[in-house]
Design a protein around this motif. Structure first.
Motif: not given
Length: 487
Positions: A158-166
């Motif tokens: 979900v979040v990596c597609a928005q450029g957010v690191s995990v």
């Protein structure tokens, strides 16, 4: 996704469009660092992740920290909200829920088993978490890093597609993480062969780890084929490690270097770092008991009347029930010890051991406070990792009675690696007899010499080492500060 959820949260697309429009109009400085913690609604996972979130907030006073769990859990944490799904600021951490599709709570008798929960939780959770991230961006608080727990392994997609690191928060031992990683990376047959080997001395050698005996391995045999009770768990772990392979990630582990030095370095492909025990030195107010410990005060008052190290505390957790035979053997075994005992038995059917001067049987209690009470002399536990660490940080010896999954690995750490206690023998049905319980309690709580003294000394030593790890300048504190300060 339910229509009520759609009305409560604007779509992710709408928020992303709003954010893009704002960026086009005004050039803004780099965003302030903002950590979003995401977890499933299971109590032990919520408490552990909340503790870590609070530690990150303390390590980075200028950063924002937000915590998100399922709506059902959010409502339990904040029951008096006028808007039960609204955002809450508690101390320096904000709370905003996502929906897992079961906003009133998941009831297996109504909704079906785990097979019904996890697919819907992934589908609905992916959509609503995306909306939460967009909502925060729309409010001028864009998320810069997400920390997620193992049972929400869909979060990176979900979040990596928005450029957010995990970063994954692994609230289990590093040894279990390494074993699972090797299982999904070429060693499944080797582990399966060891697990099915009838020899009591069967052991397996995995890269970076000391030899592991068969009874120290996670219970792959009960998870590895369709129709098995915990087969879905193995599939979820497979997805989790696939996501780690795809996205790359830091793995934050609730352990400390002195306890698991080899395991923390057994997966060099990933940045595996110790940040625990997150429960060490942690104020009670950061926790939430989703089972509402009504008897907490009475339990503590009862413990206050008991001599130091005299009480046997027994609990097998809040999720899996014990068989009627195990319940009876536990009751008779506790009585046979001749020691005062506090027994957490949520589904007692035979009346337990009574409720009086020597025995107290309750549905739930404030476990962290109990394990830090000087009257408690040992902990009879199924070896869930958070409970084990609570016992370790309290300096309380253990009688290990693992039941499934990686609890067997934890039991081996308790007995063999750490010297913190003894592992009970069980029969073919997995039941610990009353005599075995009595024997084990005597080993860890016996007289002034022998095994009991050694176990107590190790327990006190590990409690000091755990406290040192999370204190200023300690190994875990430095690791967490380094992680939190990354851009």
């Amino acid at each position: 996704m339910a229509s009520s959820n759609r009305t409560k949260l604007l779509s992710a697309t709408a928020y992303v469009q709003m954010a893009n429009s704002s960026r086009q109009m005004v050039a803004s400085p780099p965003p302030r660092q903002h950590f979003l913690f995401v977890t499933d609604p299971i109590q032990s996972h919520v408490n552990s992740a909340r503790r870590l979130a609070a530690r990150v907030a303390a390590a980075m006073p200028n950063a924002r920290v937000t915590f998100s769990t399922a709506v059902s859990c959010h409502r339990v944490m904040f029951p008096h909200l006028k808007s039960p799904d609204g955002e809450v600021l508690q101390g320096v951490v904000s709370y905003i829920p996502y929906s897992d599709g079961f906003d009133g709570g998941f009831n297996p008798e109504v909704h079906g088993g785990a097979d019904a929960y996890w697919p819907r939780a992934r589908a609905v959770g992916s959509e609503t978490l995306c909306a939460v991230v967009a909502l925060l961006a729309g409010r001028g608080r864009p998320v810069t890093r997400v920390v997620y727990t193992a049972l929400v392994g869909w979060v990176p997609d979900v979040v990596c597609a928005q450029g957010v690191s995990v970063a994954l928060y692994w609230a289990k031992p590093a040894t279990a993480f390494a074993v699972y990683h090797h299982y999904f990376h070429g060693h499944a047959e080797l582990l399966a062969a060891c697990a099915s080997d009838p020899s009591p001395d069967a052991a397996v050698r995995l890269p970076g780890l000391a030899p592991l005996k068969r009874d120290a391995l996670p219970s792959f045999a009960s998870m590895a084929s369709p129709g098995k009770r915990h087969y879905l768990t193995l599939g979820m772990l497979r997805d989790l490690f696939s996501a780690l392979d795809e996205h790359g990630s830091t793995v934050l582990v609730d352990t400390f270097d002195a306890l698991e030095p080899d395991a923390l370095r057994a997966v060099p492909q990933l940045d595996v770092v110790a940040v625990g025990p997150v429960a060490a030195g942690e104020p009670r107010k950061r926790c939430v008991d989703l089972l509402l410990a009504r008897d907490a005060k009475a339990c503590m008052e009862w413990l206050d009347t008991k001599p130091p190290r005299s009480v046997v505390y027994a609990s097998f957790g809040s999720i899996l029930s014990v068989s009627k035979r195990q319940e009876e053997e536990m009751r008779r075994g506790l009585d046979a010890t001749g020691r005062p005992y506090l027994w957490v038995a949520r589904r007692i059917t035979n009346g337990g051991g009574g409720d009086g001067e020597r025995a107290r049987v309750v549905e739930w209690c404030d476990q962290r406070r109990v394990l830090s009470h000087p009257a408690v002399g040992c902990f009879v536990t199924h070896c869930r990792w958070d409970s084990t660490l609570e016992s370790l940080t309290g300096g309380v010896p253990m009688v290990a009675v693992p039941r499934w999954a990686d609890q067997t690995t934890v039991a081996a750490l308790v007995e063999e690696s750490a010297g913190l206690g003894v592992r009970a023998r069980v029969d073919a049905e997995g039941v610990m007899s009353r005599g075995e319980l009595q024997r084990c309690v005597e080993i860890v709580m016996g007289g002034a010499d022998g095994a009991a003294v050694s176990v107590r000394e190790w327990a006190e030593r590990w409690a000091r080492l755990a406290e040192a790890a999370v204190s200023a300048g300690g190994t875990s504190e430095r690791n967490l500060r380094a992680f939190a300060s990354e851009a």
